[in-house]
Design an enzyme around this catalytic site. Sequence first.
Site, mmCIF file in Angstrom:
data_model
loop_
_atom_site.group_PDB
_atom_site.id
_atom_site.type_symbol
_atom_site.label_atom_id
_atom_site.label_comp_id
_atom_site.label_asym_id
_atom_site.label_seq_id
_atom_site.Cartn_x
_atom_site.Cartn_y
_atom_site.Cartn_z
ATOM 1 N N ASP A 152 0.842 -1.181 0.000
ATOM 2 C CA ASP A 152 0.000 0.000 0.000
ATOM 3 C C ASP A 152 0.889 1.246 0.000
ATOM 4 O O ASP A 152 2.013 1.201 -0.510
ATOM 5 C CB ASP A 152 -0.925 -0.064 1.236
ATOM 6 C CG ASP A 152 -2.252 0.651 1.032
ATOM 7 O OD1 ASP A 152 -2.226 1.870 0.796
ATOM 8 O OD2 ASP A 152 -3.311 0.002 1.127
ATOM 9 N N HIS A 222 -3.680 6.219 3.248
ATOM 10 C CA HIS A 222 -4.368 5.016 2.789
ATOM 11 C C HIS A 222 -3.774 3.755 3.419
ATOM 12 O O HIS A 222 -4.490 2.897 3.934
ATOM 13 C CB HIS A 222 -4.278 4.956 1.265
ATOM 14 C CG HIS A 222 -5.146 3.929 0.626
ATOM 15 N ND1 HIS A 222 -4.756 2.616 0.481
ATOM 16 C CD2 HIS A 222 -6.384 4.016 0.092
ATOM 17 C CE1 HIS A 222 -5.724 1.948 -0.130
ATOM 18 N NE2 HIS A 222 -6.722 2.770 -0.376
ATOM 19 N N SER A 558 -11.155 -0.603 -1.037
ATOM 20 C CA SER A 558 -9.899 -0.518 -0.277
ATOM 21 C C SER A 558 -10.129 -0.760 1.198
ATOM 22 O O SER A 558 -9.266 -1.292 1.890
ATOM 23 C CB SER A 558 -9.310 0.889 -0.389
ATOM 24 O OG SER A 558 -8.500 1.003 -1.504
#
Length: 770
Positions: A152, A222, A558
Amino acid sequence: MAGRNSTLLLLFAFVFFILLLQRPVFATKEAYVVYLGEHSRDPDLSPWEASMRATESHHELLASVLKDKEKVEDAIFYSYTHNINGFAAYLGEEDAMEISKYPGVVSVFPNRGYSLHTTRSWEFLGLERNSETHSAWNKARFGEDVIIANLDSGVWPEHQSFKDDGYGAVPSRWRGICQQGSDQSFSCNRKLIGARYFNKAYRAAAGPLNATFYSPRDYDGHGSHTLSTAAGNFVPGASILGHANGTAKGGSPRARVAAYKVCWPRTFRGECFDADILAAFDAAIHDGVDVLSLSLGGRPSAYFENSLDIGAFHAVKKGITVVCSAGNSGPNNSTVTNVAPWILTVGASTLDRDFPADVVFGNKRVTGKSLSEALTGKKLYPLINSKEANHGNASKEKAELCLPGSLDPAKVKGKIVVCLRGSSAREAKGETVREAGGVGMVLANSGSFGNEIIADVHVLPATHITFSDGLALYSYLNSTKSPLGYIAVHMTKLGAEPAPAMASFSSRGPNTITPGILKPDITAPGVDVLAASTGDVSPTELDFDRRRVAFMLKSGTSMSCPHISGVVGLLKALHPGWSPAAIKSAIMTTARVWDNEKLPLLDEATFLDASPFNYGSGHVRPNRAMDPGLVYDLTTTDYLNFLCGLGYNSTQLAEFRSYSCPSKPPHIKDLNYPSITIPDLSSSTKVTRVVKNVGSPGTYAVRVIEPRGISVTVSPTNLTFDEVGEEKKFEVTLKKIKEGESSAEYVFGRLIWTDRKHYVRTPLVVKSTS
Ligand SMILES: *[C@@H]1O[C@H](CO)[C@@H](O)[C@H](O)[C@H]1NC(C)=O
Ligand SMILES: *[C@@H]1O[C@H](CO)[C@@H](O)[C@H](O)[C@H]1NC(C)=O
Ligand SMILES: *[C@@H]1O[C@H](CO)[C@@H](O)[C@H](O)[C@H]1NC(C)=O
Ligand SMILES: *[C@@H]1O[C@H](CO)[C@@H](O)[C@H](O)[C@H]1NC(C)=O
Ligand SMILES: *[C@@H]1O[C@H](CO)[C@@H](O)[C@H](O)[C@H]1NC(C)=O
Ligand SMILES: *[C@@H]1O[C@H](CO)[C@@H](O)[C@H](O)[C@H]1NC(C)=O
Ligand SMILES: *[C@@H]1O[C@H](CO)[C@@H](O)[C@H](O)[C@H]1NC(C)=O
Ligand SMILES: *[C@@H]1O[C@H](CO)[C@@H](O)[C@H](O)[C@H]1NC(C)=O
């Protein structure tokens, strides 16, 4: 003079000529991945020698094409030497073509870009209670010592979700590292046991990088969000911006975590690139992770021509479960990505949670959504249509949309301003109102946004209302001399709406690569998910916003993907011997297709019943998954036979321990997958499955819910298991009820094995052809 001029001209011409000569040479070099299957290891070599030997063989292979050792040194930028055999290099198109013909080369593909599967973010506090998960947590010891990693945007190592208080020594099987790079303040601990970064393929696309790109630190948010969703600590009393409070927690809160940073600031070609992703897979497999979570994807492509399918294949072969997001390209059909059968593909659904905020005017009260602070002070404030509050130098059109600098402080000071949605970020409109001295904002949808309203972390008390509610408010403003009103922001509401429902953005089937495999496999919460933030982004992700929060609310597949990774962590802790396919089967066959009102899951996009193309087997139930009764298991050989069945070249598959396809490979409908999909039923077909008992001995009887127009018979109708690990085979015959009839549409049914304690559910998905 003339002589000098012509000399200059000649010189220019010469330089120009050199440039012409050089440009095309550089311009046609692109980054490629050359994939060579699996390493065949000489058992007499040490791992280090084997790795050196592999690197040498990559250089030799490329040298035989480029015929120049020096060029080879410049061209190769990754050598994959642990599990995955291959390398990444700058190549001309013709060289790439030539290499692909070499013996031993499985595939050669360009270094494509991928995107993170998040929609947008805002911020919130309080987390759903899930008693089911609670009991699974106890059984599975909160995922203790399972190693969960993500590929990620990195990790914020100082976050409370990754603190190591109360953790024992790092598991001895761990072989990973904490790669500080340029960031001396970055450190790992007994919770965050490893971190690495991979930027060479990104650099190939983005150009030169400064020091911030040489670190696994998460500047985006994220990666920290997804990693903490999968396995963050319990963080009690997380309170943000004066809102409510709650306990943040990951799916496997006692697991160890590792971050492999492969995603960087967006370029026009993407954020995360093939050659970096493959390098990260190779490292993660070597390091000893148990679960890999990938909340990213691109357009689906052939199985051996993208890093995700290849990396996941090698990982699953080593017993690592790979969980990927399905994508955010809904509500359109045929948009699901990460569809390889060895991957666990996750769609996104809503939680039973809402963030209501009312605006009261005249004798009306309409309910919108917001995560802003409440409006305090006097009860009623003057209301104004922003269109009537334009600054002298700004048009009414700009003011109506509350674009920056368009409002006249003299007209809006002390008032609640009604702004129209569109043309600028929703929170930026609030900032415009706040700057001009307004006390609150009502954000009204224009017709094109209809009923879609969003709970944002506005910088002032605010609410977002639908188009029809907006019409009522505008007409009140129109018809009233001194309009008055107020905004009431409520606290998080639980158990409000039918939930879960499939998020409109969640990508849908059918699977465009192999229509005979249903994708996505499962759905999990992916809307308004609270998890760790970084120390470097604001809740609105807009530049003017100087606020920093420890937790953020984000939406996307996600966010649903790491929920499943967390559940996989629990299953690994409880059943260390289970294969990735058995774990996947347990999660899929125990899922539910009903919401909290006991009605079929809805599709948010249409408000009609959702289908297996939205949710696969259904919505995850962690507690049931711990004890599925029976599983549909699969081995690497099954996956290789599946590829043979798809017509993958035997020469390509020979790179996997000299594997050779059987002369009659099994049909893909017989892959022992936990769902059954027949995309081309001409009259009747027979499907074989094998179930393995992982529960107590007993007899299972079959139940079938037939797809419309299809008769389904199962043989035998009872399966008796005397011991754990015993396997039983059954056949399913699907037959068109009216011969010759074809339906343009898919029809859906279900097959259920039950011993009255366990319900082992399998979706049936059929389309007839004439
Ligand atoms: C490094 O580059 C990024 C992206 O170009 C930029 O935002 C950042 O400010 C740079 N940092 C430093 C320390 O130069
Ligand atoms: C969180 O809420 C509970 C119950 O309302 C309260 O007792 C507690 O003090 C709050 N904690 C914080 C940190 O605000
Ligand atoms: C989705 O489908 C609609 C019509 O069916 C089409 O207009 C639109 O472009 C599609 N969107 C994407 C992202 O492909
Ligand atoms: C997707 O397919 C279903 C079934 O064929 C259809 O009802 C639906 O309208 C399609 N959705 C879109 C957005 O095209
Ligand atoms: C209009 O003038 C004000 C005050 O001079 C200024 O702050 C604002 O930016 C201007 N707006 C536009 C759209 O030029
Ligand atoms: C408000 O009044 C204007 C003209 O004064 C009109 O154009 C507009 O349609 C009215 N809006 C509503 C929502 O009634
Ligand atoms: C496999 O592909 C190679 C090159 O594409 C070709 O030469 C060979 O004949 C193929 N083998 C089979 C068994 O199809
Ligand atoms: C076998 O299945 C049938 C129905 O499918 C059921 O009536 C019967 O009782 C089952 N036999 C046993 C031994 O469970």
